[in-house]
Design an enzyme around this catalytic site. Sequence first.
Site, PDB file in Angstrom:
ATOM      1  N   LYS A  24       0.813  -1.218   0.000  1.00 58.69           N
ATOM      2  CA  LYS A  24       0.000   0.000   0.000  1.00 58.69           C
ATOM      3  C   LYS A  24       0.842   1.261   0.000  1.00 58.69           C
ATOM      4  O   LYS A  24       0.371   2.322  -0.444  1.00 58.69           O
ATOM      5  CB  LYS A  24      -0.936   0.015   1.202  1.00 58.69           C
ATOM      6  CG  LYS A  24      -0.262   0.156   2.553  1.00 58.69           C
ATOM      7  CD  LYS A  24      -1.273   0.185   3.682  1.00 58.69           C
ATOM      8  CE  LYS A  24      -0.592   0.239   5.033  1.00 58.69           C
ATOM      9  NZ  LYS A  24      -1.578   0.242   6.140  1.00 58.69           N
ATOM     10  N   HIS A 329     -15.559  21.674 -27.502  1.00 56.68           N
ATOM     11  CA  HIS A 329     -16.492  20.549 -27.392  1.00 56.68           C
ATOM     12  C   HIS A 329     -15.797  19.221 -27.666  1.00 56.68           C
ATOM     13  O   HIS A 329     -14.912  19.137 -28.513  1.00 56.68           O
ATOM     14  CB  HIS A 329     -17.643  20.693 -28.381  1.00 56.68           C
ATOM     15  CG  HIS A 329     -18.196  22.075 -28.475  1.00 56.68           C
ATOM     16  ND1 HIS A 329     -19.044  22.602 -27.545  1.00 56.68           N
ATOM     17  CD2 HIS A 329     -17.996  23.045 -29.391  1.00 56.68           C
ATOM     18  CE1 HIS A 329     -19.360  23.835 -27.882  1.00 56.68           C
ATOM     19  NE2 HIS A 329     -18.728  24.141 -29.000  1.00 56.68           N
ATOM     20  N   ASN A 343      -8.080  26.854 -33.777  1.00 51.97           N
ATOM     21  CA  ASN A 343      -9.458  26.546 -33.393  1.00 51.97           C
ATOM     22  C   ASN A 343      -9.733  25.072 -33.691  1.00 51.97           C
ATOM     23  O   ASN A 343      -9.515  24.587 -34.799  1.00 51.97           O
ATOM     24  CB  ASN A 343     -10.446  27.407 -34.181  1.00 51.97           C
ATOM     25  CG  ASN A 343     -11.881  27.173 -33.706  1.00 51.97           C
ATOM     26  OD1 ASN A 343     -12.339  27.783 -32.748  1.00 51.97           O
ATOM     27  ND2 ASN A 343     -12.587  26.287 -34.394  1.00 51.97           N
TER      28      ASN A 343
END
Length: 416
Positions: A24, A329, A343
């Site tokens: 761990k 988007h 762009n």
Amino acid sequence: MARRVSAIILGAGKSKRMRLTKSKIILDLGGRPLIFYTLDVLKRLGIKDISLVVGYKKEEVKKVVREEFPDIRFVHQRIYNGTAKAVEIALPFTKEEDVLVLYGDTPLIEAKTLRSFINFYFKKNSPCALISGRLPFDNDLGRILRNSTGEVIKIIEKQQLTHPVDEVNSGIYCFKKSHLGKGLKKIKMNRKKREFFLTDIVEIFSHQNLRVSPYFLEDWRQIIGVNTQSNLALAYKLLNEKLLERIMHKGVRIIDPYTTFLSYDTKIGRDSIIYPFTYIEKNVIIGNNCSIGPFVHLRQNTYIKDGSSIGNFIEITRSQVGPKMRAKHFSYIGDATIKEGVNIGAGFVTANYDGKHKYKTFIEDYAFIGSHSVIVAPCKIGKNALTGGGAVVTKNVENNMVVVGVPAKPLRKREK
């Protein structure tokens, strides 16, 4: 610190409650192995003599730790028979007469706290000092028992309590080496668990009229130990809160801290704004006056330069973009260098992997990438070039050229 100490870090256990197949202490916490937080704090305090006790998956642990901390001494606990035995096998390697003992699964302890604690220990000049605290929720940490005068006399498990006690043991101690060595030899095996517990040394010291000085820490968050998957989730939540507070203090706007997730080394410039559900992995730099999100995943080795805007449902990895790049988007950008003023239309994808190798994409200044364009790497899009909607670009595109189709072909020159 003016006075020197040796440090012993306990990290040999199997982490049974976490149900892991790896140690761990090398689990990821905010972009780096959990043990690195403790080691980093010790290094910042100038502690050079550090022994890390390893056992379970020791070679994997050693390989990970050596990448960033090559000078650490590893001590192998061959038999997993408790924390007292872990300290006992490491003690002969310590060089200083005062020894700091702590666990490798307590990653949120701060350097200023440890410095203050160590100074407290030297001021008290007692054989042992420990950090205690109170957690605001039910927990299984050992409880601190005091006598009528307030002296610490014992540490017991929660299940052994006969009356409510909420002061807990952090597992962080300072010892006089000579007293520690003698006390360890007196610890008996716990018959139920068949282990030797370091916590028993407190009762041994008490019986010998050796004072144990408690350093009560108000900030309970620093003593959270990672013993379960729930503990690990809580540790990241608390770490993330600190990281967010730090960058907001530097002039970054976080719309919703509860849904923004950072890594330990995240860098974000002033006047940038981070929208909800943004997840940032390690080695990510975001410049000044950028807009990121919502629903953005910035993966490792990504650099977003000044004035860029990264919008909804976008993943970026191993890329440099901007300045003033716009991708508003759903898109995937991988292994790309995208220059100023580009762009990116909705649905853009860099196809950077052919099943065997990953390749790079270069998009030059002020190019315009049409919606649903796919660039098949390796590929270069020239300055002021334009790809039509749905184009699949498989060859380099010249400056000022418009390409359309599947595969994309030159259509005409674009005005500069």
